[in-house]
Design a protein around this motif. Sequence first.
Motif, mmCIF file in Angstrom:
data_model
loop_
_atom_site.group_PDB
_atom_site.id
_atom_site.type_symbol
_atom_site.label_atom_id
_atom_site.label_comp_id
_atom_site.label_asym_id
_atom_site.label_seq_id
_atom_site.Cartn_x
_atom_site.Cartn_y
_atom_site.Cartn_z
ATOM 1 N N LEU A 198 0.848 -1.184 0.000
ATOM 2 C CA LEU A 198 0.000 0.000 0.000
ATOM 3 C C LEU A 198 0.889 1.240 0.000
ATOM 4 O O LEU A 198 1.818 1.348 0.813
ATOM 5 C CB LEU A 198 -0.896 -0.015 1.244
ATOM 6 C CG LEU A 198 -2.210 0.757 1.194
ATOM 7 C CD1 LEU A 198 -3.114 0.256 0.078
ATOM 8 C CD2 LEU A 198 -2.934 0.646 2.535
ATOM 9 N N VAL A 199 0.618 2.164 -0.913
ATOM 10 C CA VAL A 199 1.431 3.377 -1.075
ATOM 11 C C VAL A 199 0.586 4.591 -0.741
ATOM 12 O O VAL A 199 -0.455 4.819 -1.368
ATOM 13 C CB VAL A 199 1.945 3.493 -2.525
ATOM 14 C CG1 VAL A 199 2.755 4.779 -2.702
ATOM 15 C CG2 VAL A 199 2.786 2.275 -2.898
ATOM 16 N N ASP A 200 1.007 5.362 0.246
ATOM 17 C CA ASP A 200 0.357 6.640 0.490
ATOM 18 C C ASP A 200 0.708 7.546 -0.684
ATOM 19 O O ASP A 200 1.893 7.725 -1.009
ATOM 20 C CB ASP A 200 0.837 7.231 1.813
ATOM 21 C CG ASP A 200 -0.022 8.407 2.273
ATOM 22 O OD1 ASP A 200 -1.144 8.563 1.755
ATOM 23 O OD2 ASP A 200 0.418 9.161 3.154
ATOM 24 N N GLY A 201 -0.298 8.128 -1.332
ATOM 25 C CA GLY A 201 -0.113 8.844 -2.587
ATOM 26 C C GLY A 201 1.123 9.716 -2.684
ATOM 27 O O GLY A 201 1.927 9.578 -3.626
ATOM 28 N N PRO A 202 1.338 10.647 -1.740
ATOM 29 C CA PRO A 202 2.477 11.558 -1.881
ATOM 30 C C PRO A 202 3.838 10.900 -1.703
ATOM 31 O O PRO A 202 4.857 11.525 -1.992
ATOM 32 C CB PRO A 202 2.228 12.594 -0.776
ATOM 33 C CG PRO A 202 1.393 11.900 0.223
ATOM 34 C CD PRO A 202 0.505 10.990 -0.586
ATOM 35 N N LEU A 203 3.863 9.641 -1.254
ATOM 36 C CA LEU A 203 5.138 8.942 -1.121
ATOM 37 C C LEU A 203 5.548 8.222 -2.403
ATOM 38 O O LEU A 203 6.637 7.663 -2.481
ATOM 39 C CB LEU A 203 5.070 7.940 0.031
ATOM 40 C CG LEU A 203 4.965 8.546 1.438
ATOM 41 C CD1 LEU A 203 4.870 7.445 2.488
ATOM 42 C CD2 LEU A 203 6.148 9.454 1.737
ATOM 43 N N THR A 204 4.679 8.270 -3.409
ATOM 44 C CA THR A 204 5.008 7.623 -4.688
ATOM 45 C C THR A 204 6.340 8.123 -5.228
ATOM 46 O O THR A 204 7.192 7.338 -5.644
ATOM 47 C CB THR A 204 3.903 7.883 -5.732
ATOM 48 O OG1 THR A 204 2.665 7.347 -5.265
ATOM 49 C CG2 THR A 204 4.258 7.238 -7.073
ATOM 50 N N ALA A 205 6.529 9.429 -5.237
ATOM 51 C CA ALA A 205 7.757 10.003 -5.798
ATOM 52 C C ALA A 205 8.988 9.509 -5.052
ATOM 53 O O ALA A 205 10.015 9.188 -5.663
ATOM 54 C CB ALA A 205 7.683 11.528 -5.748
ATOM 55 N N SER A 206 8.888 9.440 -3.717
ATOM 56 C CA SER A 206 10.022 8.982 -2.920
ATOM 57 C C SER A 206 10.372 7.532 -3.238
ATOM 58 O O SER A 206 11.542 7.196 -3.463
ATOM 59 C CB SER A 206 9.693 9.128 -1.428
ATOM 60 O OG SER A 206 10.718 8.589 -0.629
ATOM 61 N N TYR A 207 9.367 6.659 -3.272
ATOM 62 C CA TYR A 207 9.617 5.246 -3.563
ATOM 63 C C TYR A 207 10.131 5.069 -4.994
ATOM 64 O O TYR A 207 11.064 4.293 -5.241
ATOM 65 C CB TYR A 207 8.341 4.424 -3.374
ATOM 66 C CG TYR A 207 7.828 4.358 -1.956
ATOM 67 C CD1 TYR A 207 8.691 4.299 -0.863
ATOM 68 C CD2 TYR A 207 6.452 4.336 -1.698
ATOM 69 C CE1 TYR A 207 8.205 4.228 0.437
ATOM 70 C CE2 TYR A 207 5.963 4.261 -0.395
ATOM 71 C CZ TYR A 207 6.834 4.205 0.664
ATOM 72 O OH TYR A 207 6.353 4.133 1.938
ATOM 73 N N ALA A 208 9.518 5.778 -5.937
ATOM 74 C CA ALA A 208 9.908 5.624 -7.338
ATOM 75 C C ALA A 208 11.334 6.121 -7.571
ATOM 76 O O ALA A 208 12.112 5.479 -8.285
ATOM 77 C CB ALA A 208 8.928 6.366 -8.239
ATOM 78 N N ALA A 209 11.678 7.248 -6.978
ATOM 79 C CA ALA A 209 13.013 7.811 -7.168
ATOM 80 C C ALA A 209 14.102 6.885 -6.635
ATOM 81 O O ALA A 209 15.236 6.893 -7.122
ATOM 82 C CB ALA A 209 13.105 9.166 -6.468
ATOM 83 N N ARG A 210 13.746 6.054 -5.667
ATOM 84 C CA ARG A 210 14.729 5.136 -5.071
ATOM 85 C C ARG A 210 14.645 3.723 -5.650
ATOM 86 O O ARG A 210 15.280 2.802 -5.157
ATOM 87 C CB ARG A 210 14.548 5.101 -3.552
ATOM 88 C CG ARG A 210 14.928 6.409 -2.872
ATOM 89 C CD ARG A 210 14.742 6.335 -1.366
ATOM 90 N NE ARG A 210 13.343 6.350 -0.974
ATOM 91 C CZ ARG A 210 12.896 5.891 0.192
ATOM 92 N NH1 ARG A 210 13.724 5.365 1.065
ATOM 93 N NH2 ARG A 210 11.608 5.961 0.489
ATOM 94 N N GLY A 211 13.821 3.555 -6.690
ATOM 95 C CA GLY A 211 13.745 2.266 -7.366
ATOM 96 C C GLY A 211 12.916 1.221 -6.658
ATOM 97 O O GLY A 211 13.110 0.018 -6.863
ATOM 98 N N HIS A 212 11.955 1.651 -5.848
ATOM 99 C CA HIS A 212 11.148 0.711 -5.070
ATOM 100 C C HIS A 212 9.776 0.419 -5.695
ATOM 101 O O HIS A 212 8.988 -0.322 -5.107
ATOM 102 C CB HIS A 212 10.930 1.239 -3.652
ATOM 103 C CG HIS A 212 12.197 1.396 -2.860
ATOM 104 N ND1 HIS A 212 13.268 0.536 -2.984
ATOM 105 C CD2 HIS A 212 12.563 2.324 -1.931
ATOM 106 C CE1 HIS A 212 14.240 0.926 -2.163
ATOM 107 N NE2 HIS A 212 13.841 1.989 -1.522
#
Length: 410
Positions: free
Chosen positions: A79-93
């Motif tokens: 489950l991804v909290d919407g605004p954390l998408t950028a953080s996870y994506a930028a780190r390859g998660h």
Amino acid sequence: MAGLAGTAFIGSLGRLNAQSVSLSVPWMGWPEEQVRPLMAAFENESGVAIAEERLPIVELFKTLEVRLQARNETPDVYLVDGPLTASYAARGHLLDLGELMAGERDRFVPTTLVQGTYNDTLYAMPLGTSSQLLFYNKKLFAEAGLPEPSADPAARMTWEDLVPLARDLTRPDSSQFGFAFENINPYQLLAVPQSWGAEVIGPDGLTAAGYVDGEPMVEAMSWYQALFQTHKVGPVGTFQTGVTQEMFGSGKLAMMVGGTWNLVGLNKFQDLDFGVAPHPYFAKGKPVTPTGSWHVGINPRTAHMDEATAFVKWLSTRDAMDLWFELRQYPPALKQIWEERADTTFVDPAWAIVRHELAETATPRPATPGYREYEEFLRTAMQDIQTGADVRDTLARAAQNIDREMRKYR
């Protein structure tokens, strides 16, 4: 309850190794009856087991940080909290969902896709969205001889009107308060400075100085502090959703800005008669309402890619989304659910307001790979401001801390 649209997709897998696969799925700690039926519906269709972990929100974020930083195959889906998408994506998660969701984007309410997207790529599938309403206690308004707020967004209450109303509804001798926000999360409170006219982060998504501590932000948060410290219409030190909801439900709080989940959550209070009205705004500014909610993402390192993608694809189907709405009552991410329920569920005044807000006033949280750090420091600042800390110094310190943490994303 099973989704017919998901059946064909799952069938294309040939149910390969389904009986031996169990997907690791960290999830929010909602009540079991709001989670397990969704997982069971997919299990019944696919034969793939879902090992969901229902974790409190803070623990969910901590758990995901530890596991994703290990850069191994677990979790499979999370489950991804919407605004954390950028953080996870930028780190390859997060796995790029562009191919999986090809041709599907038009099915979603546009604002739901914003926070699942980073660098123009969809990384997290919207599970639902959110909006905020002004809840009010009809009995307390009647006892005070006050007219109820209008449910018409065109006649929405201003914050300037709410303060004297809240004072009239405050009864210190019986510990009754006039107004409170449901919590001190920036998701909910950022609408206050944004309505005032504040930009809450720089255009690069990485700069806090001059924005978090800018004059509009200072002025808006000074108004927020005055609710508790000057007007004394709100309970100081009440930061958590459960506590505020309990106060409202038991008649100790006359008005509350809260999420649509309260439309279900407040049902446990048998003697409560409540109404809803649109989110207030500043007369000098514009109506702004929080939006954005939970998304679902895939760990690109999962050892069960076929099953993980099948699960996320199934969650995007009409039937899965309709079941999820029945269980949790988040505003639907799919246009189809809104259309099908237009003459039944969504004729309720609360949902008419929400539909208007999603189309006209909904404002997602800042898009930044450093949202986790941004939110953490800003939440602490907002909590300190409520309890009486110097507004300007507190925001300046928050801006400094945020900018320091943002360096690693530059």
